[in-house]
Design a protein around this motif. Sequence first.
Motif, PDB file in Angstrom:
ATOM      1  N   ALA A  49       0.846  -1.195   0.000  1.00 54.88           N
ATOM      2  CA  ALA A  49       0.000   0.000   0.000  1.00 54.88           C
ATOM      3  C   ALA A  49       0.883   1.249   0.000  1.00 54.88           C
ATOM      4  O   ALA A  49       0.663   2.186  -0.772  1.00 54.88           O
ATOM      5  N   GLY A  50       1.906   1.247   0.857  1.00 49.96           N
ATOM      6  CA  GLY A  50       2.806   2.399   0.939  1.00 49.96           C
ATOM      7  C   GLY A  50       3.535   2.649  -0.367  1.00 49.96           C
ATOM      8  O   GLY A  50       3.662   3.784  -0.819  1.00 49.96           O
ATOM      9  N   PHE A  51       3.992   1.574  -1.000  1.00 54.13           N
ATOM     10  CA  PHE A  51       4.699   1.705  -2.277  1.00 54.13           C
ATOM     11  C   PHE A  51       3.776   2.302  -3.341  1.00 54.13           C
ATOM     12  O   PHE A  51       4.170   3.205  -4.086  1.00 54.13           O
ATOM     13  N   MET A  52       2.536   1.824  -3.366  1.00 47.88           N
ATOM     14  CA  MET A  52       1.597   2.345  -4.362  1.00 47.88           C
ATOM     15  C   MET A  52       1.301   3.832  -4.120  1.00 47.88           C
ATOM     16  O   MET A  52       1.141   4.600  -5.063  1.00 47.88           O
ATOM     17  N   ILE A 106      -5.709  13.198   0.201  1.00 43.90           N
ATOM     18  CA  ILE A 106      -4.398  13.553   0.751  1.00 43.90           C
ATOM     19  C   ILE A 106      -4.225  12.974   2.154  1.00 43.90           C
ATOM     20  O   ILE A 106      -3.165  12.440   2.498  1.00 43.90           O
ATOM     21  N   ALA A 107      -5.307  13.031   2.944  1.00 44.17           N
ATOM     22  CA  ALA A 107      -5.226  12.459   4.295  1.00 44.17           C
ATOM     23  C   ALA A 107      -4.895  10.967   4.214  1.00 44.17           C
ATOM     24  O   ALA A 107      -4.034  10.469   4.949  1.00 44.17           O
ATOM     25  N   ILE A 108      -5.544  10.259   3.292  1.00 44.20           N
ATOM     26  CA  ILE A 108      -5.293   8.821   3.181  1.00 44.20           C
ATOM     27  C   ILE A 108      -3.849   8.559   2.740  1.00 44.20           C
ATOM     28  O   ILE A 108      -3.171   7.698   3.297  1.00 44.20           O
ATOM     29  N   PHE A 109      -3.345   9.341   1.786  1.00 43.27           N
ATOM     30  CA  PHE A 109      -1.946   9.149   1.344  1.00 43.27           C
ATOM     31  C   PHE A 109      -0.989   9.313   2.536  1.00 43.27           C
ATOM     32  O   PHE A 109      -0.135   8.471   2.788  1.00 43.27           O
ATOM     33  N   VAL A 110      -1.149  10.417   3.263  1.00 46.06           N
ATOM     34  CA  VAL A 110      -0.232  10.727   4.360  1.00 46.06           C
ATOM     35  C   VAL A 110      -0.340   9.669   5.469  1.00 46.06           C
ATOM     36  O   VAL A 110       0.667   9.190   5.994  1.00 46.06           O
ATOM     37  N   MET A 111      -1.573   9.275   5.776  1.00 48.75           N
ATOM     38  CA  MET A 111      -1.760   8.331   6.880  1.00 48.75           C
ATOM     39  C   MET A 111      -1.228   6.939   6.534  1.00 48.75           C
ATOM     40  O   MET A 111      -0.673   6.256   7.389  1.00 48.75           O
ATOM     41  N   VAL A 112      -1.392   6.524   5.279  1.00 50.61           N
ATOM     42  CA  VAL A 112      -0.852   5.216   4.891  1.00 50.61           C
ATOM     43  C   VAL A 112       0.683   5.244   4.988  1.00 50.61           C
ATOM     44  O   VAL A 112       1.302   4.300   5.492  1.00 50.61           O
ATOM     45  N   LEU A 113       1.293   6.345   4.558  1.00 52.45           N
ATOM     46  CA  LEU A 113       2.759   6.437   4.681  1.00 52.45           C
ATOM     47  C   LEU A 113       3.161   6.419   6.154  1.00 52.45           C
ATOM     48  O   LEU A 113       4.166   5.797   6.533  1.00 52.45           O
ATOM     49  N   HIS A 134       0.789   3.703  15.604  1.00 52.80           N
ATOM     50  CA  HIS A 134       0.408   2.818  14.497  1.00 52.80           C
ATOM     51  C   HIS A 134      -1.080   2.452  14.604  1.00 52.80           C
ATOM     52  O   HIS A 134      -1.814   2.511  13.622  1.00 52.80           O
ATOM     53  N   GLU A 135      -1.492   2.131  15.809  1.00 53.25           N
ATOM     54  CA  GLU A 135      -2.876   1.723  16.014  1.00 53.25           C
ATOM     55  C   GLU A 135      -3.835   2.902  15.796  1.00 53.25           C
ATOM     56  O   GLU A 135      -4.865   2.760  15.141  1.00 53.25           O
ATOM     57  N   VAL A 136      -3.472   4.062  16.351  1.00 49.08           N
ATOM     58  CA  VAL A 136      -4.322   5.250  16.186  1.00 49.08           C
ATOM     59  C   VAL A 136      -4.426   5.618  14.699  1.00 49.08           C
ATOM     60  O   VAL A 136      -5.511   5.931  14.193  1.00 49.08           O
ATOM     61  N   LEU A 137      -3.287   5.532  13.988  1.00 52.62           N
ATOM     62  CA  LEU A 137      -3.297   5.833  12.551  1.00 52.62           C
ATOM     63  C   LEU A 137      -4.191   4.850  11.792  1.00 52.62           C
ATOM     64  O   LEU A 137      -4.921   5.231  10.878  1.00 52.62           O
ATOM     65  N   ALA A 138      -4.109   3.559  12.192  1.00 54.19           N
ATOM     66  CA  ALA A 138      -4.901   2.544  11.495  1.00 54.19           C
ATOM     67  C   ALA A 138      -6.393   2.839  11.649  1.00 54.19           C
ATOM     68  O   ALA A 138      -7.140   2.863  10.673  1.00 54.19           O
ATOM     69  N   PHE A 139      -6.817   3.117  12.890  1.00 56.55           N
ATOM     70  CA  PHE A 139      -8.244   3.390  13.101  1.00 56.55           C
ATOM     71  C   PHE A 139      -8.629   4.761  12.553  1.00 56.55           C
ATOM     72  O   PHE A 139      -9.748   4.951  12.062  1.00 56.55           O
ATOM     73  N   ALA A 143     -11.459   5.606   9.786  1.00 51.15           N
ATOM     74  CA  ALA A 143     -12.499   6.626   9.974  1.00 51.15           C
ATOM     75  C   ALA A 143     -12.579   7.536   8.739  1.00 51.15           C
ATOM     76  O   ALA A 143     -13.666   7.853   8.252  1.00 51.15           O
ATOM     77  N   VAL A 144     -11.407   7.948   8.212  1.00 53.38           N
ATOM     78  CA  VAL A 144     -11.401   8.799   7.009  1.00 53.38           C
ATOM     79  C   VAL A 144     -12.045   8.041   5.843  1.00 53.38           C
ATOM     80  O   VAL A 144     -12.842   8.600   5.081  1.00 53.38           O
ATOM     81  N   VAL A 145     -11.714   6.740   5.725  1.00 52.28           N
ATOM     82  CA  VAL A 145     -12.303   5.934   4.656  1.00 52.28           C
ATOM     83  C   VAL A 145     -13.826   5.856   4.852  1.00 52.28           C
ATOM     84  O   VAL A 145     -14.589   5.931   3.880  1.00 52.28           O
TER      85      VAL A 145
END
Length: 246
Positions: A49-52, A106-113, A134-139, A143-145
């Motif tokens: 996901a990060g690479f993409m 943009i939020a999704i791009f930054v958060m996945v990285l 990591h956990e907070v970012l995942a949830f 939420a953004v999704v």
Amino acid sequence: MKRILAWDIPTRLFHWLLAGAFLGAFIIGNVAEDEGSLFSVHMLLGATAGFMVLLRIIWGFVGSRYARFSSFTLSPAKVLAYLKGTVSGGAQRYAGHNPGTSWTSIAIFVMVLGLVATGVLMGNGGGEAVEEIHEVLAFGTLAVVGVHVAGIIFHTIRHRENIAASMFHGRKQAGDGDDIRSPRPVAAVVFLVLTGLWSGGLVSGYDAATSQVTLPLIGQTIQVGEGEEHGEHEEYEEHEEHEDDD
Ligand code: HEM
Ligand code: HEM
């Protein structure tokens, strides 16, 4: 209003592969044991996901019209006007991303990285704070999704336009002359080949016994997750960390 081609094939492929990789990593991260082969699938999906996202960022500069960041609408005034418009029904239509989808993208791009960075740090003596982030970012990303998908459903009802389908066929309703010129098939193939090489390289460069992976294209070996070897050094690393804190 007519139907125009808005999304090139690389953007559409990226979208569904990212959605799958993210959701897959999320679900496995929550159900899998830290050690074990299912957990390596978690890291594989996350790192892919990060690479993409990195490729998507390059595409944001060299891609077709609506894939470019320069066509994203980020001005707070326009976001407010757009949100008011969605309630009153008079929202401006955008051929590319509207202000809402510009920001969520943009939020999704930054958060996945951020997820990949904290995921890798965890295997390198990152400690509990990193795990927490990591956990907070995942949830947070989930939420953004959630907001993203709710927005898509809202748009579908309000404008009677099946916008979800636009991420498959690339077409949206917009004005004359808003078309992109080419669906960019060659770039789509390059995207798929690079992503395939990256994920295939991660699989073949992975050593389950030590939880180390040699990164494809880069050649660097890094620790991911907690390998047996890593466990032996844990005490030492934690000690080192305290010294760093001073
Ligand atoms: C059923 C689920 C989903 C549907 C129907 C859907 C639909 C869409 C649509 C229609 C757009 C274009 C919006 C616009 O016109 O501006 C879009 C963009 C986007 N979606 Fe989704 N989406 C879904 C799930 C996801 C998931 C799970 C992710 C998680 C990573 C995601 C991430 C994105 C991103 C990053 C963009 C921006 C695309 C780009 O510019 O590269 N979507 N989505
Ligand atoms: C899209 C990317 C990713 C998502 C959505 C994601 C999501 C998650 C989730 C939901 C958990 C469980 C959190 C908990 O309940 O404690 C988790 C744990 C973990 N993730 Fe990820 N992750 C991603 C990428 C990565 C990557 C690339 C790596 C490593 C290279 C990684 C390494 C880890 C590790 C080591 C844990 C275990 C933490 C523990 O000890 O509980 N993750 N991840």
